[in-house]
Motif scaffolding. Structure first.
Motif, PDB file in Angstrom:
ATOM      1  N   ARG A 158       0.823  -1.107   0.146  1.00  0.00           N
ATOM      2  CA  ARG A 158      -0.187  -0.030  -0.168  1.00  0.00           C
ATOM      3  C   ARG A 158       0.901   1.182   0.116  1.00  0.00           C
ATOM      4  NH1 ARG A 158      -4.169  -2.656   4.158  1.00  0.00           N
ATOM      5  NH2 ARG A 158      -5.804  -3.176   2.858  1.00  0.00           N
ATOM      6  N   LEU A 159       2.172   1.410   0.686  1.00  0.00           N
ATOM      7  CA  LEU A 159       2.823   2.369   0.717  1.00  0.00           C
ATOM      8  C   LEU A 159       3.502   2.613  -0.599  1.00  0.00           C
ATOM      9  CD1 LEU A 159       4.069   4.734   2.275  1.00  0.00           C
ATOM     10  CD2 LEU A 159       5.762   3.322   3.095  1.00  0.00           C
ATOM     11  N   GLU A 160       3.799   1.479  -1.416  1.00  0.00           N
ATOM     12  CA  GLU A 160       4.500   1.755  -2.561  1.00  0.00           C
ATOM     13  C   GLU A 160       3.578   2.449  -3.464  1.00  0.00           C
ATOM     14  OE1 GLU A 160       7.626  -1.885  -2.573  1.00  0.00           O
ATOM     15  OE2 GLU A 160       5.757  -2.133  -3.160  1.00  0.00           O
ATOM     16  N   ARG A 161       2.277   2.009  -3.434  1.00  0.00           N
ATOM     17  CA  ARG A 161       1.349   2.415  -4.247  1.00  0.00           C
ATOM     18  C   ARG A 161       0.930   3.949  -3.928  1.00  0.00           C
ATOM     19  NH1 ARG A 161      -5.006   1.713  -4.203  1.00  0.00           N
ATOM     20  NH2 ARG A 161      -5.647   2.148  -6.497  1.00  0.00           N
ATOM     21  N   TRP A 162       0.814   4.358  -2.611  1.00  0.00           N
ATOM     22  CA  TRP A 162       0.654   5.597  -2.062  1.00  0.00           C
ATOM     23  C   TRP A 162       1.767   6.298  -2.773  1.00  0.00           C
ATOM     24  CZ3 TRP A 162       2.748   9.766  -0.041  1.00  0.00           C
ATOM     25  CH2 TRP A 162       1.672  10.745   0.295  1.00  0.00           C
ATOM     26  N   GLU A 163       2.893   6.117  -2.655  1.00  0.00           N
ATOM     27  CA  GLU A 163       4.148   6.843  -3.053  1.00  0.00           C
ATOM     28  C   GLU A 163       4.200   7.350  -4.498  1.00  0.00           C
ATOM     29  OE1 GLU A 163       7.325   4.585  -1.234  1.00  0.00           O
ATOM     30  OE2 GLU A 163       7.349   5.986   0.789  1.00  0.00           O
ATOM     31  N   ARG A 164       3.835   6.224  -5.457  1.00  0.00           N
ATOM     32  CA  ARG A 164       3.478   6.160  -6.748  1.00  0.00           C
ATOM     33  C   ARG A 164       2.599   7.147  -7.044  1.00  0.00           C
ATOM     34  NH1 ARG A 164       1.394   1.286  -9.674  1.00  0.00           N
ATOM     35  NH2 ARG A 164      -0.338   2.314  -8.909  1.00  0.00           N
ATOM     36  N   ALA A 165       1.455   7.214  -6.394  1.00  0.00           N
ATOM     37  CA  ALA A 165       0.307   7.940  -7.046  1.00  0.00           C
ATOM     38  C   ALA A 165       0.588   9.520  -6.450  1.00  0.00           C
ATOM     39  CB  ALA A 165      -0.970   7.575  -6.047  1.00  0.00           C
ATOM     40  N   ASP A 166       1.290   9.598  -5.412  1.00  0.00           N
ATOM     41  CA  ASP A 166       2.000  10.714  -4.829  1.00  0.00           C
ATOM     42  C   ASP A 166       3.197  11.581  -6.097  1.00  0.00           C
ATOM     43  OD1 ASP A 166       2.008  12.881  -3.159  1.00  0.00           O
ATOM     44  OD2 ASP A 166       4.072  12.540  -2.521  1.00  0.00           O
ATOM     45  N   ARG A 167       3.896  10.655  -6.392  1.00  0.00           N
ATOM     46  CA  ARG A 167       4.813  10.901  -7.261  1.00  0.00           C
ATOM     47  C   ARG A 167       4.318  11.288  -8.635  1.00  0.00           C
ATOM     48  NH1 ARG A 167       7.643   6.660  -6.172  1.00  0.00           N
ATOM     49  NH2 ARG A 167       7.043   5.420  -8.028  1.00  0.00           N
ATOM     50  N   TYR A 168       3.229  10.668  -9.139  1.00  0.00           N
ATOM     51  CA  TYR A 168       2.569  11.109 -10.416  1.00  0.00           C
ATOM     52  C   TYR A 168       1.353  12.437 -10.234  1.00  0.00           C
ATOM     53  CZ  TYR A 168       4.827   7.229 -12.790  1.00  0.00           C
ATOM     54  OH  TYR A 168       5.663   6.878 -13.190  1.00  0.00           O
ATOM     55  N   GLY A 169       1.336  12.866  -8.914  1.00  0.00           N
ATOM     56  CA  GLY A 169       0.412  14.046  -8.612  1.00  0.00           C
ATOM     57  C   GLY A 169      -0.900  13.707  -8.584  1.00  0.00           C
ATOM     58  N   LEU A 170      -1.354  12.462  -8.164  1.00  0.00           N
ATOM     59  CA  LEU A 170      -2.503  12.038  -7.929  1.00  0.00           C
ATOM     60  C   LEU A 170      -3.337  12.407  -6.805  1.00  0.00           C
ATOM     61  CD1 LEU A 170      -2.157   8.536  -9.925  1.00  0.00           C
ATOM     62  CD2 LEU A 170      -2.852  10.714 -10.625  1.00  0.00           C
ATOM     63  N   ASN A 171      -2.597  12.967  -6.046  1.00  0.00           N
ATOM     64  CA  ASN A 171      -2.987  13.499  -4.476  1.00  0.00           C
ATOM     65  C   ASN A 171      -3.829  12.345  -3.816  1.00  0.00           C
ATOM     66  OD1 ASN A 171      -2.208  16.092  -5.009  1.00  0.00           O
ATOM     67  ND2 ASN A 171      -4.034  16.357  -6.309  1.00  0.00           N
ATOM     68  N   PRO A 172      -2.996  11.337  -3.472  1.00  0.00           N
ATOM     69  CA  PRO A 172      -3.526  10.161  -2.690  1.00  0.00           C
ATOM     70  C   PRO A 172      -3.947  10.693  -1.225  1.00  0.00           C
ATOM     71  CG  PRO A 172      -1.230   9.856  -2.768  1.00  0.00           C
ATOM     72  CD  PRO A 172      -1.526  10.897  -3.674  1.00  0.00           C
ATOM     73  N   PRO A 173      -4.655   9.927  -0.622  1.00  0.00           N
ATOM     74  CA  PRO A 173      -5.252  10.740   0.930  1.00  0.00           C
ATOM     75  C   PRO A 173      -4.136  10.374   1.839  1.00  0.00           C
ATOM     76  CG  PRO A 173      -6.648   8.888  -0.088  1.00  0.00           C
ATOM     77  CD  PRO A 173      -5.550   8.919  -0.974  1.00  0.00           C
ATOM     78  N   GLN A 174      -3.918  11.816   2.531  1.00  0.00           N
ATOM     79  CA  GLN A 174      -2.637  11.877   3.487  1.00  0.00           C
ATOM     80  C   GLN A 174      -3.314  10.855   4.673  1.00  0.00           C
ATOM     81  OE1 GLN A 174       0.193  13.733   3.647  1.00  0.00           O
ATOM     82  NE2 GLN A 174      -0.431  13.755   1.334  1.00  0.00           N
ATOM     83  N   ASP A 175      -4.410  10.579   4.835  1.00  0.00           N
ATOM     84  CA  ASP A 175      -4.923   9.496   6.243  1.00  0.00           C
ATOM     85  C   ASP A 175      -4.402   8.335   5.872  1.00  0.00           C
ATOM     86  OD1 ASP A 175      -6.321  11.846   7.152  1.00  0.00           O
ATOM     87  OD2 ASP A 175      -8.334  10.895   6.559  1.00  0.00           O
ATOM     88  N   VAL A 176      -4.229   7.830   4.462  1.00  0.00           N
ATOM     89  CA  VAL A 176      -3.602   6.546   4.334  1.00  0.00           C
ATOM     90  C   VAL A 176      -2.210   6.376   4.787  1.00  0.00           C
ATOM     91  CG1 VAL A 176      -3.045   4.790   2.399  1.00  0.00           C
ATOM     92  CG2 VAL A 176      -5.467   5.978   2.463  1.00  0.00           C
TER      93      VAL A 176
END
Length: 78
Positions: free
Chosen positions: A44-62
């Motif tokens: 999940r963290l890898e997915r969150w970091e990838r989404a963040d890297r691509y500017g997809l604004n993943p939820p900070q709560d996650v």
């Protein structure tokens, strides 16, 4: 007095269980959200970091939930 202490501890445990269920629900919602890309083969963290890297604004709560439980596979793996 002993009864009051026991009741208080039991109440704390119930709150803890509710918080865990809420956290896991938040993580499941993240898992099922296609807007953050595929999730196969990554944590999940890898997915969150990838989404963040691509500017997809993943939820900070996650990210906060994952940071609190970095070694618990119930939290880290989907």
């Amino acid at each position: 007095m002993l009864f009051d202490t026991f009741s208080f501890q039991l109440a704390d445990k119930d709150v803890s269980i509710d918080a865990r269920q809420d956290d896991l629900k938040t993580l499941r919602e993240f898992d099922l959200s296609p807007e953050f890309g595929p999730c196969l083969g990554m944590t999940r963290l890898e997915r969150w970091e990838r989404a963040d890297r691509y500017g997809l604004n993943p939820p900070q709560d996650v990210k906060k939930i994952l940071a609190l439980h970095p070694t618990d596979s119930n939290y880290t793996d989907w």
